[in-house]
Design an enzyme around this catalytic site. Structure first.
Site, short mmCIF file in Angstrom:
data_model
loop_
_atom_site.label_atom_id
_atom_site.label_comp_id
_atom_site.label_asym_id
_atom_site.label_seq_id
_atom_site.Cartn_x
_atom_site.Cartn_y
_atom_site.Cartn_z
N GLY A 12 0.82 -1.21 0.00
CA GLY A 12 0.00 0.00 0.00
C GLY A 12 0.86 1.26 0.00
CB ALA A 39 -7.86 3.39 0.90
N GLY A 40 -6.00 5.73 2.01
CA GLY A 40 -5.84 7.18 1.99
C GLY A 40 -5.13 7.55 0.72
CG HIS A 41 -6.19 6.59 -2.76
ND1 HIS A 41 -7.02 5.92 -3.62
CD2 HIS A 41 -5.47 5.64 -2.13
CE1 HIS A 41 -6.81 4.62 -3.50
NE2 HIS A 41 -5.88 4.43 -2.61
NE ARG A 144 -23.12 -16.25 3.98
CZ ARG A 144 -23.26 -17.57 3.99
NH1 ARG A 144 -24.09 -18.15 3.16
NH2 ARG A 144 -22.58 -18.32 4.82
CD GLN A 228 -6.58 -1.10 1.45
OE1 GLN A 228 -7.33 -1.78 0.79
NE2 GLN A 228 -6.97 0.02 2.00
CB THR A 243 -6.35 -5.07 4.05
OG1 THR A 243 -7.56 -4.42 4.46
CG2 THR A 243 -6.36 -5.35 2.55
CB VAL A 418 10.98 12.94 -10.40
CG1 VAL A 418 11.65 11.82 -11.19
CG2 VAL A 418 10.29 13.92 -11.35
P1 IMP Z 1 -7.13 -2.92 7.98
O1 IMP Z 1 -7.21 -2.86 6.51
O2 IMP Z 1 -7.48 -1.63 8.68
O3 IMP Z 1 -7.84 -4.10 8.55
O4 IMP Z 1 -5.57 -3.15 8.35
C1 IMP Z 1 -4.89 -4.36 8.04
C2 IMP Z 1 -3.44 -4.08 7.66
O5 IMP Z 1 -3.41 -3.41 6.40
C3 IMP Z 1 -2.69 -3.16 8.65
O6 IMP Z 1 -1.33 -3.56 8.68
C4 IMP Z 1 -2.82 -1.80 8.00
O7 IMP Z 1 -1.78 -0.93 8.39
C5 IMP Z 1 -2.72 -2.17 6.53
N1 IMP Z 1 -3.39 -1.21 5.65
C6 IMP Z 1 -4.73 -1.06 5.47
N2 IMP Z 1 -4.97 -0.09 4.58
C7 IMP Z 1 -3.78 0.37 4.18
C8 IMP Z 1 -3.39 1.37 3.22
O8 IMP Z 1 -4.21 2.02 2.54
N3 IMP Z 1 -2.06 1.56 3.09
C9 IMP Z 1 -1.14 0.84 3.79
N4 IMP Z 1 -1.46 -0.11 4.67
C10 IMP Z 1 -2.77 -0.34 4.86
#
Ligand code: IMP
Length: 429
Positions: A12, A39-41, A144, A228, A243, A418
């Site tokens: 990710g 997620a953080g985009h 479910r 991710q 995840t 870059v």
């Molecule tokens: P969860 O997705 O919150 O359940 O986290 C599970 C694992 O995935 C953890 O190690 C998080 O830090 C990682 N993770 C979840 N989303 C991201 C992402 O967008 N970027 C990087 N790591 C992520």
């Protein structure tokens, strides 16, 4: 015209948002199909920086339709905040966003459950989730019986459904969360919250699957935005430190409802080094000054949680595996500028496990933890590359580094980045 997919090849945070934002104007629809507010985009447009969690990165362009597909899990409070934040900056996301009625909802109990479970040690370590309720929501989806979908938010059956689920959740969660937290699970209060969510989001909730099929039939171009990275894929990643969704290329079709034959191009995205947030094995991790230097220059702090990211050298064993898994046609190599001031650079070309050399990623976490990286050392280019705009203008040593990575993972270079700005991108495709 079929679909292009942008897939993370590491753990990710490969800067996929920037690439999706650049590719979006050449497409008609941008689709988010898995993950959720974990997620953080980050998308940079001129001087403006946008941090998106659920909303597809095509949202800044009003002519592009954006879709949150069935495979996403939605935390409505966060989604509404995101939309309001965009509106405050003059963007009208509600006019070009569709939310699948099939997508599942992250409910308040999922957040409580995630926080409680995060204290649990798995294989000697905590998973270190983002605490966004992702795992518990996907668990209920697969189970479910106690799942909530976006369609349920706008159904007249909502109060009964909430009552039914809370009755069960109170028993199921009694040993996991405190009595004060259990008391927060009040059916009337939560129904009212859901009704507010439905009021705010209702106009965007509906079918997205027929919509995407119709777009394909009409010859429209789709851009599939992965969240991710492939090493966090629930089936193919570094389990259990992953995840809860298919974050590699294999998840595109199941999450979106777009058939495999519509996929035309897979662009795998990787940073020129490695990072990871949360727990789990990371063979090339650098717990020293070099790791700190990468973190500070690369501003490697989580977009969603602010956590410092673990940093290390590029792992060609892991990325070769994920490039094959996701079927990457091209590599988009990001953050090359971060490596500008190093005398030498290392790339992991194999692992040594208990004295045995292998070029394959093992499945068991305890074996992964015993992987000692076998490094190839390359000379650093020790020169600023942030103003490079053409392949020919890179220093020779930077070309050698990029070419060696491409050779090791058997994927041609497609895009080079870059810096964070749109102009700091070199397209070779
Ligand atoms: P969860 O997705 O919150 O359940 O986290 C599970 C694992 O995935 C953890 O190690 C998080 O830090 C990682 N993770 C979840 N989303 C991201 C992402 O967008 N970027 C990087 N790591 C992520």
């Amino acid at each position: 015209m079929p679909a292009t997919c942008v897939i993370g090849l590491q753990w990710g945070d490969e800067a996929k948002g920037k690439l999706v934002d650049l590719l979006a104007p050449k497409h008609d629809v941008v689709v988010r199909y898995q993950g959720g507010a974990n997620a953080g985009h980050t998308v940079v447009s001129g001087k403006e920086v946008y941090k998106l969690h659920h909303v597809p990165s095509g949202i800044l362009a009003p002519q592009i339709q954006n879709v949150i597909a069935p495979g996403v899990v939605i935390e409505p409070n966060m989604l509404i905040q995101e939309l309001t934040g965009l509106e405050a900056r003059g963007i009208s996301p509600r006019s070009n966003l569709k939310i699948s009625e099939r997508a599942h909802v992250v409910m308040p109990w999922h957040l409580l459950e995630d926080r409680a479970m995060n204290k649990t040690v798995v294989n000697g370590e905590s998973i270190g989730t983002t605490n966004r309720g992702i795992g518990p929501c996907y668990r209920d989806k697969v189970g479910r019986t106690y799942a909530m979908r976006m369609a349920d938010l706008v159904s007249p059956e909502l109060p009964n459904r909430i009552e039914e689920i809370i009755r069960a959740k109170r028993t199921l969660l009694a040993s996991l969360i405190s009595s004060e937290e259990l008391a927060e699970l009040d059916p009337e209060k939560i129904t009212a919250v859901c009704q507010r969510w439905a009021q705010s989001l209702g106009g965007m909730i509906g079918d997205t699957t027929y919509f995407l099929h119709d777009q394909l039939d009409a010859g429209k171009k789709l851009l599939m935005e992965g969240a991710q990275g492939s090493l966090l894929d629930i089936d193919h990643g570094t389990f259990p430190f992953v995840t809860s969704s298919n974050a590699s290329g294999v998840g595109v079709c199941s999450g979106s409802g777009v058939p495999p034959r519509a996929i035309k191009r897979m662009i795998g995205v990787a940073k020129a080094y490695s990072t990871r947030v949360g727990g789990g094995p990371f063979p090339t991790e650098l717990l020293d000054e070099t790791g700190n230097k990468i973190r500070e220059i690369g501003r490697e702090y989580g977009t969603t949680t602010g956590r410092p990211r673990r940093c290390g050298w590029f792992d060609a064993v892991a990325v070769r595996y994920t490039a094959r898994l996701s079927g990457a046609d091209y590599l988009s190599l990001m953050m090359l500028d971060v490596l500008s001031h190093f005398e030498e650079l290392k790339v992991c070309v194999a692992y040594e496990i208990d004295g045995e050399r292998t070029d394959r990623l093992p499945c068991q976490p305890e074996l992964m933890r015993r992987c000692k990286p076998v490094y190839e050392t390359l000379p650093g280019w020790n020169q600023d590359v942030t103003s490079v705009r053409k392949l020919e203008d890179f220093p020779l040593k930077a070309r050698q580094y990029m070419d060696r990575i491409s050779e090791l993972i058997s994927v041609p270079l497609g895009v080079l980045s870059v810096g964070p700005d749109r102009e700091q991108t070199i397209f070779l495709i």
